[in-house]
Write a protein that holds these residues in place. Structure first.
Motif, mmCIF file in Angstrom:
data_model
loop_
_atom_site.group_PDB
_atom_site.id
_atom_site.type_symbol
_atom_site.label_atom_id
_atom_site.label_comp_id
_atom_site.label_asym_id
_atom_site.label_seq_id
_atom_site.Cartn_x
_atom_site.Cartn_y
_atom_site.Cartn_z
ATOM 1 N N UNK A 125 28.740 -30.484 25.721
ATOM 2 C CA UNK A 125 28.894 -30.409 27.183
ATOM 3 C C UNK A 125 29.655 -31.618 27.721
ATOM 4 N N UNK A 126 29.407 -32.785 27.139
ATOM 5 C CA UNK A 126 30.018 -34.017 27.650
ATOM 6 C C UNK A 126 31.469 -34.189 27.201
ATOM 7 N N UNK A 127 31.807 -33.692 26.027
ATOM 8 C CA UNK A 127 33.110 -34.022 25.449
ATOM 9 C C UNK A 127 34.038 -32.827 25.243
ATOM 10 N N UNK A 128 33.587 -31.631 25.557
ATOM 11 C CA UNK A 128 34.395 -30.454 25.258
ATOM 12 C C UNK A 128 35.725 -30.460 26.016
ATOM 13 N N UNK A 129 35.692 -30.693 27.323
ATOM 14 C CA UNK A 129 36.922 -30.680 28.116
ATOM 15 C C UNK A 129 37.874 -31.802 27.696
ATOM 16 N N UNK A 130 37.320 -32.961 27.386
ATOM 17 C CA UNK A 130 38.161 -34.067 26.916
ATOM 18 C C UNK A 130 38.824 -33.713 25.594
ATOM 19 N N UNK A 131 38.055 -33.078 24.728
ATOM 20 C CA UNK A 131 38.579 -32.657 23.428
ATOM 21 C C UNK A 131 39.729 -31.666 23.609
ATOM 22 N N UNK A 132 39.560 -30.682 24.500
ATOM 23 C CA UNK A 132 40.622 -29.712 24.752
ATOM 24 C C UNK A 132 41.876 -30.395 25.293
ATOM 25 N N UNK A 133 41.671 -31.338 26.205
ATOM 26 C CA UNK A 133 42.819 -32.044 26.778
ATOM 27 C C UNK A 133 43.571 -32.839 25.713
ATOM 28 N N UNK A 134 42.853 -33.482 24.807
ATOM 29 C CA UNK A 134 43.504 -34.253 23.742
ATOM 30 C C UNK A 134 44.285 -33.348 22.804
ATOM 31 N N UNK A 135 43.744 -32.166 22.542
ATOM 32 C CA UNK A 135 44.459 -31.220 21.681
ATOM 33 C C UNK A 135 45.761 -30.788 22.345
ATOM 34 N N UNK A 136 45.718 -30.531 23.660
ATOM 35 C CA UNK A 136 46.920 -30.111 24.376
ATOM 36 C C UNK A 136 47.953 -31.231 24.439
ATOM 37 N N UNK A 137 47.496 -32.484 24.511
ATOM 38 C CA UNK A 137 48.409 -33.624 24.635
ATOM 39 C C UNK A 137 49.167 -33.917 23.349
ATOM 40 N N UNK A 138 48.743 -33.329 22.253
ATOM 41 C CA UNK A 138 49.450 -33.583 20.998
ATOM 42 C C UNK A 138 50.888 -33.082 21.055
ATOM 43 N N UNK A 139 51.112 -32.039 21.854
ATOM 44 C CA UNK A 139 52.476 -31.568 22.063
ATOM 45 C C UNK A 139 53.065 -30.745 20.950
ATOM 46 N N UNK A 140 52.259 -30.363 19.957
ATOM 47 C CA UNK A 140 52.816 -29.576 18.859
ATOM 48 C C UNK A 140 52.756 -28.076 19.139
#
Length: 234
Positions: A34-49
């Protein structure tokens, strides 16, 4: 009787029932996701691949976060005899990592197998692990999983039938129940098979079926079976 409702408008009556909501929101796993899911998704999107997470993975997380929470929907269960009521939160019925749903599915499957499928005979678990190159190929192609399992079971069955004939069993037959797992102990990608095989063979006789028990395989016999499977899979 079962009806849907709004958790804000209805609360279960105090009673002597043994049922207690499991309160997943209070567990460490739920709090972490619950605390880190949205942050995790954002980091995956920021990879740019452009890869991102597969939609079914995101859906599994989202359903897990909603699982067992009254605010996300529930059933009101009422006893027609005594009039007692309770609220049961909807579950995600996921196959991923929800502890409640996977445990319920595991218990239900085990009960079904014991009561209705497996004969009352000694059983042995055969576990087939694969090299990394094969794990990735199988993870991407379900047809390869089916074909690999077929090759493995045919090899094990042939081994069992050969041993059965040595024990004077005529036209011996065997079978298996297999569960395919896609992850290892560290939640890493690891497609492998857990096969439950009778420790013996079945022989058709009048008026029914007779089970012929066999001794457990030796280490040399297991290695020989593995070599045959590996050759055929490659």
């Amino acid at each position: 009787m079962v009806s849907a409702g709004n958790a804000a408008r209805a609360q279960p009556r105090a009673n002597g029932s043994a049922y207690r909501r499991r309160e997943p929101e209070g567990t460490l796993l739920h709090a972490t996701v619950r605390s880190h899911f949205k942050t995790f998704l954002a980091q995956v999107e920021e990879r740019g691949d452009g890869a991102g997470l597969p939609r079914f993975v995101v859906s599994e997380f989202e359903r897990y976060l909603a699982c067992g929470i009254l605010a996300n929907g529930f059933a009101r269960v009422r006893c027609a005899s005594c009039g007692d009521e309770m609220l049961v939160a909807f579950s995600c019925k996921g196959r991923g990592f929800c502890p409640s749903c996977t445990t319920r599915r595991m218990q239900g499957t085990a009960t079904h197998l014991l009561d209705r499928v497996l004969p009352r005979v000694p059983m042995r678990q055969w576990v087939l692990s694969l090299p990394r190159w094969a794990r990735f190929l199988l993870a991407r192609d379900p047809k390869l999983i089916t074909r690999t399992l077929d090759l493995a079971l045919r090899t094990i069955f042939k081994f069992q039938r050969r041993r059965g004939r040595r024990a004077d069993a005529k036209a011996p037959r065997t079978g298996a129940v297999t569960f395919v797992q896609r992850f290892g102990g560290a939640l890493n990608l690891n497609v492998h098979f857990h096969c439950l095989v009778p420790d013996g063979v079945f022989v058709e006789e009048q008026p029914g079926i007779r089970f012929v028990p066999l001794p457990g395989p030796s280490e040399d016999e297991v290695r020989d079976v593995l070599r045959r499977i590996a050759r055929r899979v490659r």
